[in-house]
Design a protein around this motif. Sequence first.
Motif, short mmCIF file in Angstrom:
data_model
loop_
_atom_site.label_atom_id
_atom_site.label_comp_id
_atom_site.label_asym_id
_atom_site.label_seq_id
_atom_site.Cartn_x
_atom_site.Cartn_y
_atom_site.Cartn_z
N SER A 49 44.10 44.02 31.77
CA SER A 49 44.78 44.77 30.89
C SER A 49 46.41 44.56 30.83
CB SER A 49 44.62 46.03 30.68
OG SER A 49 45.14 46.88 29.87
N ASP A 51 48.31 47.08 30.16
CA ASP A 51 48.39 48.50 30.44
C ASP A 51 47.69 48.75 31.89
OD1 ASP A 51 48.57 51.10 30.75
OD2 ASP A 51 48.24 51.62 28.44
N ARG A 55 43.34 49.59 33.34
CA ARG A 55 43.05 48.76 34.20
C ARG A 55 42.47 49.47 35.40
NH1 ARG A 55 45.94 43.64 37.64
NH2 ARG A 55 44.09 43.43 38.97
N SER A 110 37.49 43.20 30.12
CA SER A 110 38.64 43.17 29.14
C SER A 110 38.46 43.64 27.80
CB SER A 110 38.96 41.71 29.15
OG SER A 110 37.84 40.67 28.79
N TYR A 158 36.70 49.95 19.86
CA TYR A 158 36.97 48.87 20.95
C TYR A 158 35.71 48.17 21.35
CZ TYR A 158 41.40 51.98 21.65
OH TYR A 158 42.45 52.69 21.59
#
Length: 216
Positions: A49, A51, A55, A110, A158
Amino acid sequence: MKILSIKSGFIIFSISFLIFSCAPRLSSSFVKEGYTDKAYSKIAVIGISNDLTPRLAFERTAVSLFKDNGINAVHGIDMFPQNMSKEDQQPANLMKIIKDNNLDGIITMSLIDTNDDHRYQQGNSYSVPAGYYRVGRHIYTRYITVNEPGYYVPTKSYVIEAVLYNLKGKLVEGKETWVWTGESALVNPSSLQSAALTFSREMVGQIIKDEIIIPK
């Protein structure tokens, strides 16, 4: 919106691109044919990520759960920092990191897709008094059912993917190393960090249940 896709034929030397670009069960999983060498001495868990917050959520949750199940797992960020230089991302250096840290497995997690959509919500139904009627000496209340109209509510999902790589033996450029992949779609989590926590629990739960990884 497509975020990142990990191809099934991923090789160890592609890790640089993935890391730096961008008892529950998973929705789906796949084990590579002939995969039997399931005992690992040390596995690095890598959240992919841009971000740092999700992570860390990926890695800390998964590592803790693996350790609870007797599997030696470590945080990938300790070996593969968030902002490695292009030079540090070269295959030779990545292979050296793997060797120096005695890693014989890596799991990457991921975000591969996000979807904004709308879900139809059925309206409520309830009964209300609509008058009275008499039967003999008794008076009864008559009710009717009122149906509220349905409506659409926004949803965000997601799609997260995990891939396990077996790094035992000599690492050779071009050698295929993935042995298992799992995926799950999480609808309306409060944040990507929340989705990362949920996915990590689902992933470890399935890996342990299916004995994809066993302690060495």
